[in-house]
Write a protein that holds these residues in place. Structure first.
Motif, PDB file in Angstrom:
ATOM      1  N   CYS A 104      74.812  69.008  80.691  1.00 29.47           N
ATOM      2  CA  CYS A 104      74.194  67.959  79.798  1.00 29.47           C
ATOM      3  C   CYS A 104      73.758  68.338  78.527  1.00 29.47           C
ATOM      4  CB  CYS A 104      72.977  67.482  80.852  1.00 29.47           C
ATOM      5  SG  CYS A 104      72.188  66.147  79.986  1.00 29.47           S
ATOM      6  N   ILE A 105      74.453  67.891  77.556  1.00 29.62           N
ATOM      7  CA  ILE A 105      74.340  68.037  76.257  1.00 29.62           C
ATOM      8  C   ILE A 105      73.305  67.175  75.681  1.00 29.62           C
ATOM      9  CG2 ILE A 105      75.519  68.453  73.728  1.00 29.62           C
ATOM     10  CD1 ILE A 105      78.267  68.979  75.599  1.00 29.62           C
ATOM     11  N   THR A 106      72.189  67.984  75.131  1.00 29.97           N
ATOM     12  CA  THR A 106      71.048  66.970  74.545  1.00 29.97           C
ATOM     13  C   THR A 106      70.670  67.691  73.090  1.00 29.97           C
ATOM     14  OG1 THR A 106      69.327  68.367  75.231  1.00 29.97           O
ATOM     15  CG2 THR A 106      69.892  66.905  76.795  1.00 29.97           C
ATOM     16  N   GLY A 143      79.985  59.705  82.794  1.00 29.15           N
ATOM     17  CA  GLY A 143      79.004  58.689  82.434  1.00 29.15           C
ATOM     18  C   GLY A 143      78.797  58.544  81.091  1.00 29.15           C
ATOM     19  N   SER A 144      77.901  57.672  80.818  1.00 34.54           N
ATOM     20  CA  SER A 144      77.338  57.058  79.602  1.00 34.54           C
ATOM     21  C   SER A 144      76.388  58.027  78.864  1.00 34.54           C
ATOM     22  CB  SER A 144      76.847  55.789  79.430  1.00 34.54           C
ATOM     23  OG  SER A 144      77.869  54.707  80.185  1.00 34.54           O
ATOM     24  N   CYS A 189      69.411  62.246  72.207  1.00 34.20           N
ATOM     25  CA  CYS A 189      70.735  61.947  72.963  1.00 34.20           C
ATOM     26  C   CYS A 189      70.800  62.743  74.154  1.00 34.20           C
ATOM     27  CB  CYS A 189      71.927  61.981  72.115  1.00 34.20           C
ATOM     28  SG  CYS A 189      72.197  60.644  70.735  1.00 34.20           S
ATOM     29  N   ALA A 190      71.632  62.198  75.169  1.00 36.15           N
ATOM     30  CA  ALA A 190      71.889  63.138  76.104  1.00 36.15           C
ATOM     31  C   ALA A 190      73.489  62.778  76.580  1.00 36.15           C
ATOM     32  CB  ALA A 190      70.971  63.208  77.464  1.00 36.15           C
ATOM     33  N   GLN A 191      74.443  63.659  76.652  1.00 35.84           N
ATOM     34  CA  GLN A 191      75.561  63.299  77.351  1.00 35.84           C
ATOM     35  C   GLN A 191      76.032  64.192  78.226  1.00 35.84           C
ATOM     36  OE1 GLN A 191      77.976  60.701  76.704  1.00 35.84           O
ATOM     37  NE2 GLN A 191      78.637  61.656  78.573  1.00 35.84           N
TER      38      GLN A 191
END
Length: 63
Positions: free
Chosen positions: A14-16, A39-40, A52-54
């Motif tokens: 999870c990149i934040t 996911g989104s 942000c988190a991706q």
């Protein structure tokens, strides 16, 4: 493609970070390195900046 991510990184990440060019470059680099979006993206506001988190998952993983 290897079933194991490079550099001992986990299969799921999870990149934040702040919603800025650096965050976008980190996600873009992960995609170039072989991860896929999972996911989104999620956004939140900490009172000063948008964060942000991706999530990304290793594309070579066979689950």
């Amino acid at each position: 493609m290897s079933t194991t991510p490079p550099d001992g990184k986990p299969i799921y990440r999870c990149i934040t970070g702040p919603d800025d060019d650096t965050f976008c470059k980190r996600v873009s680099q992960a995609l170039q390195d072989g991860w896929e979006l999972h996911g989104s993206p999620a956004l939140t506001f900490n009172g000063e900046t948008v964060i942000c988190a991706q999530a990304v998952i290793w594309s070579g993983f066979i689950g």
